[in-house]
Design an enzyme around this catalytic site. Structure first.
Site, PDB file in Angstrom:
ATOM      1  N   ASN A  96     -83.476  64.939  35.161  1.00  0.00           N
ATOM      2  CA  ASN A  96     -82.965  65.055  33.817  1.00  0.00           C
ATOM      3  C   ASN A  96     -84.187  64.259  33.428  1.00  0.00           C
ATOM      4  OD1 ASN A  96     -82.538  62.151  35.448  1.00  0.00           O
ATOM      5  ND2 ASN A  96     -82.008  60.973  33.758  1.00  0.00           N
ATOM      6  N   ASP A 306     -78.357  54.072  39.767  1.00  0.00           N
ATOM      7  CA  ASP A 306     -77.777  55.028  38.526  1.00  0.00           C
ATOM      8  C   ASP A 306     -79.038  54.046  38.379  1.00  0.00           C
ATOM      9  OD1 ASP A 306     -76.567  56.516  37.528  1.00  0.00           O
ATOM     10  OD2 ASP A 306     -75.422  55.945  36.337  1.00  0.00           O
TER      11      ASP A 306
END
Length: 418
Positions: A96, A306
């Site tokens: 991303n 994460d």
């Protein structure tokens, strides 16, 4: 780099020294001797800490780094330093960025920019071009350049046929496919977990079925196609049961849970703190208890930070307008140690390496020194001084955590916390 680690308890189920207190001699990045007592040499650094434990280097299966394109959030250089000081010798980095990592050239850039650091960077290539879930990205070429898996970060594969083709195609080169567990049409514009808390605070909810429906779909496709599937950051009780059933059938599936989804429930949302706005959302107590049971029984294979650094402009806004994500890497071990034993914590933080890289590490003579040094003693309250990231969007601020990460030894380097 030559070093002697003194009086360390080995926590490594694959090592013949597991459970023993030993000295470990490292020469030029290789473990050359392991014994109950070794005499230091003049040309080596002696490493001693209170309650010192040593395990194979930890591996984080989901990390976001801004570079390229979002360097204000995090750079590769500092992101790898954060990982090292958090105990991780390897991190799988999400695609991303800007541009999204969906070509072999993008992967090669990441590999080149991260070379030579103590913590190794393993790129995850996008599964679809520009992560738009329309056409497959150049998966094989990306693997040849160093990508270890393929997935569109926090974007579900909306086209089921695309997932089917990906699972079939990647079998030709033993590729690992990631599928984010969310059915967008059901999740809608939900901001938090749908339930009592979303009703109380007046925010739109994402129902748990938006996750479990997608998990069920993906597992049905996997059963049809074969291949290797990883379902990242599950958050619901139903997902745990679905994955348990799939494993019982012999399907090649693994899953992870994010440390914040294990540690917090949606009760913390009452103050509208945007650091708690994550995806998948923080769930209720029943879901969290099921996740914890899942990591204890092995249904959930890995715990990930994460870790998702975000600049202040994306968090210091109204809750509806804030971007999803929290930095969690610095707190991962300390939070996990409040939930499971040190042996289970180490297992959850190390076994992702084999799944993503097809390589395993162990503490034996002749092996590369790929080690994490830590203690399980004591507790502390996570504060801003514990944040090493450029971004400060930390959900764990004020949380009571356990233990301490001393640092890592890897790639012929030593990185230690002050």
């Amino acid at each position: 780099m030559n070093a002697l680690i003194k009086a360390a308890t080995v926590i490594d189920s694959k090592s013949p020294h597991n459970g023993n207190v030993v000295d470990i001699r490292i020469k030029d990045g290789i473990i050359t001797e392991i014994a109950s007592t070794l005499t230091p040499s003049k040309n080596e650094k002696t490493i001693t800490f209170d309650d010192l434990k040593v395990s194979s280097g930890w591996f984080d299966t989901s990390v976001s780094i801004g570079e390229p394109g979002y360097e204000e959030r995090e750079t590769i250089k500092n992101g790898l330093k954060v990982a090292a000081l958090s105990g991780f010798t390897g991190i799988a980095v999400n695609p991303n960025t800007n541009p999204i990592i969906d070509t072999s050239a993008d992967v090669a850039f990441m590999m080149h920019k991260s070379a030579g650091n103590a913590t190794e960077l393993f790129p995850i290539g996008a599964l679809s071009r520009n992560s738009e879930s329309v056409d497959l990205a150049e998966l094989y070429d990306m693997q040849q350049s160093g990508a270890v898996a393929f997935g569109d970060y926090q974007k579900p594969v909306s086209n089921p046929n695309l997932l089917k083709i990906a699972l079939q195609y990647t079998q030709g080169f033993d590729g690992l496919v990631l599928s984010f567990p969310q059915e967008n049409d059901i999740a809608g514009k939900g901001q938090v977990n749908e339930g009592v808390m979303s009703t109380r605070i007046g925010l739109k909810g994402k129902p748990a079925i938006a996750e479990s429906l997608q998990v069920a779909r993906d597992l049905h496709i996997l059963e049809y196609t074969g291949g290797k599937l990883h379902i990242p950051t599950i958050s619901t009780k139903a997902s745990v049961h679905l994955i348990a059933d799939a494993k019982a059938k012999g399907l090649d599936v693994t899953s992870s849970a994010a440390i914040h989804n294990l540690f917090f429930t949606d009760d913390v949302l009452e103050d509208f703190n945007t650091n708690y706005k994550v995806t998948p959302p923080l769930r209720n107590q029943d879901d969290v208890e099921a996740l914890i049971q899942g990591i204890k029984t092995g249904v959930i294979d890995f715990v990930t930070s994460d870790h998702n650094p975000l600049d202040v402009e994306r968090k210091h806004v109204e809750f509806d307008n804030a971007t999803y994500g929290t930095i969690s890497q610095e707190a991962t071990f300390g939070a996990l140690l409040t939930l499971v034993s040190e042996k289970k914590a180490v297992k959850l933080l190390t076994q992702g390496r084999a799944r993503f890289t097809n390589k395993e590490q162990s503490i034996v003579e002749g092996a590369n020194a790929n080690l994490t040094l830590f203690s399980i003693k004591g507790s502390y309250t996570f504060s801003e001084s514990d944040i090493k990231s450029k971004s400060k969007n930390a959900a764990f601020l004020g949380a009571k955590l356990k233990g301490k990460v001393y640092g890592i030894v890897n790639n012929n380097q030593i990185i230690l916390n002050d």
